[in-house]
Design an enzyme around this catalytic site. Sequence first.
Site, PDB file in Angstrom:
ATOM      1  N   GLN A 296      24.608  -5.395 -19.964  1.00 25.84           N
ATOM      2  CA  GLN A 296      24.029  -6.716 -20.180  1.00 25.84           C
ATOM      3  C   GLN A 296      25.148  -7.737 -20.436  1.00 25.84           C
ATOM      4  O   GLN A 296      25.986  -7.552 -21.318  1.00 25.84           O
ATOM      5  CB  GLN A 296      23.068  -6.720 -21.367  1.00 25.84           C
ATOM      6  CG  GLN A 296      22.306  -8.046 -21.460  1.00 25.84           C
ATOM      7  CD  GLN A 296      21.543  -8.215 -22.756  1.00 25.84           C
ATOM      8  OE1 GLN A 296      22.148  -8.293 -23.812  1.00 25.84           O
ATOM      9  NE2 GLN A 296      20.225  -8.289 -22.667  1.00 25.84           N
TER      10      GLN A 296
ATOM     11  N   THR B 178      22.489  -5.043 -29.916  1.00 25.69           N
ATOM     12  CA  THR B 178      23.826  -5.253 -30.468  1.00 25.69           C
ATOM     13  C   THR B 178      24.072  -4.244 -31.576  1.00 25.69           C
ATOM     14  O   THR B 178      23.247  -4.087 -32.480  1.00 25.69           O
ATOM     15  CB  THR B 178      23.957  -6.691 -31.007  1.00 25.69           C
ATOM     16  OG1 THR B 178      23.868  -7.605 -29.917  1.00 25.69           O
ATOM     17  CG2 THR B 178      25.285  -6.885 -31.723  1.00 25.69           C
TER      18      THR B 178
ATOM     19  N   GLY C 231       7.731  -3.863 -31.548  1.00 24.32           N
ATOM     20  CA  GLY C 231       6.777  -3.287 -32.485  1.00 24.32           C
ATOM     21  C   GLY C 231       5.697  -2.434 -31.854  1.00 24.32           C
ATOM     22  O   GLY C 231       4.759  -2.006 -32.537  1.00 24.32           O
TER      23      GLY C 231
ATOM     24  N   PRO D 237      18.424  -3.508 -24.678  1.00 29.05           N
ATOM     25  CA  PRO D 237      19.744  -3.896 -25.174  1.00 29.05           C
ATOM     26  C   PRO D 237      19.714  -4.178 -26.669  1.00 29.05           C
ATOM     27  O   PRO D 237      18.832  -4.885 -27.157  1.00 29.05           O
ATOM     28  CB  PRO D 237      20.064  -5.167 -24.376  1.00 29.05           C
ATOM     29  CG  PRO D 237      18.731  -5.688 -23.953  1.00 29.05           C
ATOM     30  CD  PRO D 237      17.847  -4.512 -23.771  1.00 29.05           C
TER      31      PRO D 237
ATOM     32  N   TYR E 281      20.051 -17.452 -26.723  1.00 27.25           N
ATOM     33  CA  TYR E 281      21.439 -17.612 -26.299  1.00 27.25           C
ATOM     34  C   TYR E 281      21.562 -18.647 -25.172  1.00 27.25           C
ATOM     35  O   TYR E 281      20.622 -19.364 -24.875  1.00 27.25           O
ATOM     36  CB  TYR E 281      22.025 -16.244 -25.934  1.00 27.25           C
ATOM     37  CG  TYR E 281      22.055 -15.313 -27.134  1.00 27.25           C
ATOM     38  CD1 TYR E 281      22.578 -15.733 -28.363  1.00 27.25           C
ATOM     39  CD2 TYR E 281      21.518 -14.028 -27.067  1.00 27.25           C
ATOM     40  CE1 TYR E 281      22.580 -14.906 -29.471  1.00 27.25           C
ATOM     41  CE2 TYR E 281      21.519 -13.190 -28.176  1.00 27.25           C
ATOM     42  CZ  TYR E 281      22.050 -13.638 -29.378  1.00 27.25           C
ATOM     43  OH  TYR E 281      22.040 -12.824 -30.482  1.00 27.25           O
TER      44      TYR E 281
ATOM     45  N   HIS F   4      21.674 -11.938 -19.593  1.00 25.66           N
ATOM     46  CA  HIS F   4      20.906 -12.201 -20.813  1.00 25.66           C
ATOM     47  C   HIS F   4      20.451 -13.658 -20.808  1.00 25.66           C
ATOM     48  O   HIS F   4      21.222 -14.568 -21.094  1.00 25.66           O
ATOM     49  CB  HIS F   4      21.770 -11.917 -22.040  1.00 25.66           C
ATOM     50  CG  HIS F   4      20.991 -11.706 -23.303  1.00 25.66           C
ATOM     51  ND1 HIS F   4      19.678 -12.094 -23.456  1.00 25.66           N
ATOM     52  CD2 HIS F   4      21.337 -11.134 -24.487  1.00 25.66           C
ATOM     53  CE1 HIS F   4      19.264 -11.771 -24.671  1.00 25.66           C
ATOM     54  NE2 HIS F   4      20.245 -11.188 -25.322  1.00 25.66           N
TER      55      HIS F   4
ATOM     56  N   GLY G 140      13.561  -0.341 -28.144  1.00 27.09           N
ATOM     57  CA  GLY G 140      14.769  -0.535 -28.926  1.00 27.09           C
ATOM     58  C   GLY G 140      14.893   0.450 -30.067  1.00 27.09           C
ATOM     59  O   GLY G 140      15.604   1.443 -29.974  1.00 27.09           O
TER      60      GLY G 140
END
Length: 355
Positions: free
Chosen positions: A97, A25, A288, A23, A178, A173, A309
């Site tokens: 999500q 944004t 990474g 996921p 969050y 999530h 990602g």
Amino acid sequence: MIDIWTPKRIGAIEVSNRLAMAPMTRSRAQYDGTPSRLAAEYYAQRSLGLLITEGTQPSDDGQGYTLTPGIYTDAHVKGWKEITDAVHAKGSKIFIQLMHVGRTSHPDNTPHRRQALAPSAIAPKDQIFTPNGLQPVPGPREMSADDIRQTIADFRFAAKRAVEAGADGVEIHGANGYLIQQFFAPNANQRTDAYGGGIENRARFAIEVAKAVAEEIGAERTGIRLSPGATLGGLDEGPEGPDLYRFVVAELDKLGLAYVHIMHLGNEALLADIRKLWHKALIVNRPGRAVADVGADIAKGLADIESYGQFTLANPDFPERLKKGAEMNPADRATYFGGDATGYTDYSALTGAAA
């Protein structure tokens, strides 16, 4: 021998390979939270077995950033239906999500312009982008018992709407600083009721959200993302952090959810314990990770799925590039958030044509 090309059953679905889009944004929705028409092209381009969408607010209270999508109005459902239809037509599966940001918000970014909700009235020492520029994150309001019940109901309703929109399931999530992770962290949760204090109390909200969503759409359509040890949003889970996650995963295992998705930050002993405690599909994301290490966790038996990602953002044909040993497109950080097709749907495919 199991490798990244071996199909896998995840709850109610079977995915064609062991690669998932993490996921991310992208802040390209309309102001009312309806996904843009461009989003259908963006998701359909990406040919992984499982696509996990960008964080999608389950309510007005859940929104933290501008131009993020929602999944609780008829317009939202209609917009997401175009996306899920496009993804399914290309042979992939998609989970939406559900992201409630909690205190990581600003009234200028939400439809109702209300003070953010959080476990306790403690502001993160952070800043956030708003239509009026970069501003300090203001202090949130401590959630009442009614607020907690309503927020759980919001997650339940949003999950129902996601399935109505054609999603194969939802991912809760519980990571990245969050709301759910805010309940985990003692420096953000100083409640003295049943949702604060010891490990079981701080885990309660996450488990109740998962139960409600699983009851609404089925455990086989419900996943959850966790980020043990993450300090995003100024969170500090303290020395009990690893044991809290062991408890959470063991309790979630009893619900029979489709998967747990771990953003792994280096505690190998904890990841090994989670692998033992969790008996359904385990998705692991290692930020990474090098291309040469793709598939390593699956080969070791530490994961059933690996999520990516930046590689999937910049390479819509990521699986094909892996198969051919082709060079990966670099991701353009300047176009991550907001904007148009640039850095969104215009990354090149192996043919050299626009993807």
